[in-house]
Each structure stands twice: as C-alpha cells, then as structure tokens.
Design a protein around this motif. Structure first.
Motif, short mmCIF file in Angstrom:
data_model
loop_
_atom_site.label_atom_id
_atom_site.label_comp_id
_atom_site.label_asym_id
_atom_site.label_seq_id
_atom_site.Cartn_x
_atom_site.Cartn_y
_atom_site.Cartn_z
N ASN A 45 7.58 6.25 20.49
CA ASN A 45 6.67 7.40 20.41
C ASN A 45 7.08 8.55 21.32
OD1 ASN A 45 4.84 6.06 18.56
ND2 ASN A 45 4.28 4.79 20.32
N SER A 46 8.36 8.89 21.30
CA SER A 46 8.84 9.98 22.16
C SER A 46 9.71 10.95 21.37
CB SER A 46 9.61 9.42 23.36
OG SER A 46 10.79 8.80 22.93
N LYS A 47 9.88 12.14 21.95
CA LYS A 47 10.75 13.16 21.38
C LYS A 47 11.73 13.59 22.46
CE LYS A 47 7.61 15.08 17.99
NZ LYS A 47 6.95 16.28 17.48
N LEU A 48 12.99 13.67 22.10
CA LEU A 48 13.99 14.22 23.01
C LEU A 48 13.81 15.72 23.08
CD1 LEU A 48 17.15 12.23 21.82
CD2 LEU A 48 15.72 11.76 23.80
N ASN A 49 14.30 16.33 24.13
CA ASN A 49 14.26 17.79 24.24
C ASN A 49 15.22 18.40 23.23
OD1 ASN A 49 12.44 17.72 26.40
ND2 ASN A 49 14.10 17.51 27.88
N TRP A 50 14.94 19.65 22.85
CA TRP A 50 15.86 20.38 21.98
C TRP A 50 17.20 20.50 22.69
CZ3 TRP A 50 14.38 20.73 17.20
CH2 TRP A 50 13.05 20.89 16.87
N HIS A 51 18.28 20.30 21.94
CA HIS A 51 19.62 20.38 22.51
C HIS A 51 20.63 20.64 21.41
CE1 HIS A 51 19.29 16.20 21.14
NE2 HIS A 51 20.61 16.22 21.05
N ARG A 94 16.72 17.78 17.72
CA ARG A 94 16.22 16.75 18.62
C ARG A 94 15.95 15.49 17.82
NH1 ARG A 94 10.16 18.96 20.03
NH2 ARG A 94 9.34 18.90 17.92
N GLY A 95 15.83 14.39 18.54
CA GLY A 95 15.49 13.12 17.92
C GLY A 95 14.10 12.69 18.35
N SER A 96 13.44 11.93 17.48
CA SER A 96 12.13 11.37 17.84
C SER A 96 12.06 9.94 17.33
CB SER A 96 10.99 12.22 17.27
OG SER A 96 11.05 12.27 15.87
N THR A 97 11.25 9.15 18.01
CA THR A 97 11.13 7.74 17.68
C THR A 97 9.73 7.44 17.15
OG1 THR A 97 10.40 7.19 19.91
CG2 THR A 97 12.77 7.10 19.49
N GLY A 98 9.60 6.27 16.55
CA GLY A 98 8.32 5.81 16.04
C GLY A 98 7.67 4.82 16.97
N LYS A 99 7.11 3.78 16.40
CA LYS A 99 6.33 2.80 17.16
C LYS A 99 7.18 1.88 18.03
CE LYS A 99 2.66 2.75 13.74
NZ LYS A 99 1.93 1.96 12.76
N GLU A 100 8.49 1.88 17.82
CA GLU A 100 9.37 1.01 18.60
C GLU A 100 10.46 1.83 19.29
OE1 GLU A 100 10.89 -2.31 16.47
OE2 GLU A 100 8.97 -2.74 15.50
N PRO A 101 10.96 1.35 20.43
CA PRO A 101 12.08 2.05 21.07
C PRO A 101 13.30 2.03 20.14
CG PRO A 101 11.30 0.20 22.43
CD PRO A 101 10.56 0.15 21.14
N VAL A 102 14.18 2.96 20.36
CA VAL A 102 15.42 3.05 19.58
C VAL A 102 16.60 2.82 20.51
CG1 VAL A 102 16.90 4.59 18.25
CG2 VAL A 102 14.44 4.60 17.86
N VAL A 103 17.54 2.00 20.06
CA VAL A 103 18.81 1.84 20.76
C VAL A 103 19.87 2.44 19.84
CG1 VAL A 103 20.51 0.23 21.69
CG2 VAL A 103 18.05 -0.22 22.00
N VAL A 104 20.63 3.38 20.37
CA VAL A 104 21.64 4.07 19.59
C VAL A 104 22.93 4.13 20.40
CG1 VAL A 104 20.83 6.34 20.38
CG2 VAL A 104 22.14 6.18 18.28
N ILE A 105 24.05 3.96 19.71
CA ILE A 105 25.37 4.10 20.33
C ILE A 105 25.98 5.38 19.77
CG2 ILE A 105 27.70 3.14 20.55
CD1 ILE A 105 26.38 0.36 20.47
#
Length: 122
Positions: A45-51, A94-105
């Motif tokens: 449930n988070s949003k990264l900053n614009w980049h 930017r990226g945003s997540t849902g109900k679960e954390p996201v792991v990305v490489i």
C-alpha cells in the motif's frame, strides 16, 4: 527456452527496444559502462516518489504486484510476480503496490557515477 547443455536451460524473460510505455530506446549513456543490479522491497500500500532514469533498465517482479504510472499521461500498467518490464528513460513515472509488499530486481545499464534514478518534484 534454449538447452545450454548439461541439463541447463535458458529462458529469455525480456528483450525490448522500447519501454513499457512504448518509448523507444535511443542510445546508452556515453562513458565507462557500469551495470548495477539491485533488489528492492517496496512496502504494501505504498507509492514511490516521482522519478526518472537516465539509462535503460529492466525490472523482474519476484513477488507481489507493481503498478507503474506515467506522470504526464496517467498511463498505467500492472506487473505481477514472474513478469519483467523495460523501464522508460528520461520519462517521469512512479511505482505503487497493492495489499502485499513487492520484491523487484532491477538491472541498470549506465555509466560510472551516474545515479540510478533522479527524483522529480510533484
């Protein structure tokens, strides 16, 4: 899938000449090449900053669901565990997540001293 001998197999996860939002890659940055691979964990449930990124890069979603949003158009695309995407260059997003954390490489193809991302004000 290609057989590499000895029982090894290779699967191409992504091959692209443009980013997820159809922006063509023009060139790699000039200078001493430097590849960087990072593993990011983004809380639920988070949003990264614009980049924006100044170099081509690709992302592989290990777990969770990540939505990428382009600031200027509002265009969005959602990627799930096991999917790859080509990120845009010099395009604010930017990226945003849902109900679960996201792991990305993420693997960046830049040059020495170049930042992996550049923050952009709202």
């Amino acid at each position: 899938m290609a057989d590499e001998g000895g029982g090894s197999r290779t699967t191409v996860l992504l091959k692209a000449t443009s980013s997820w939002n159809d922006l063509k890659y023009v060139a790699y940055p000039a200078g001493q090449p430097e590849l960087t691979t990072v593993r990011m964990t983004i809380p639920a449930n988070s949003k990264l900053n614009w980049h924006k990124h100044l170099m081509p890069n690709t992302a592989y979603i290990v777990s969770g669901e990540l939505t990428i949003e382009e600031r200027d158009t509002g265009r969005k695309a959602t990627y799930h565990a096991g999917q790859s995407l080509a990120e845009s260059v010099d395009n604010v997003h930017r990226g945003s997540t849902g109900k679960e954390p996201v792991v990305v490489i993420v693997t960046y193809a830049g040059v020495q001293g170049q930042p992996l991302s550049v923050p952009v004000q709202d």
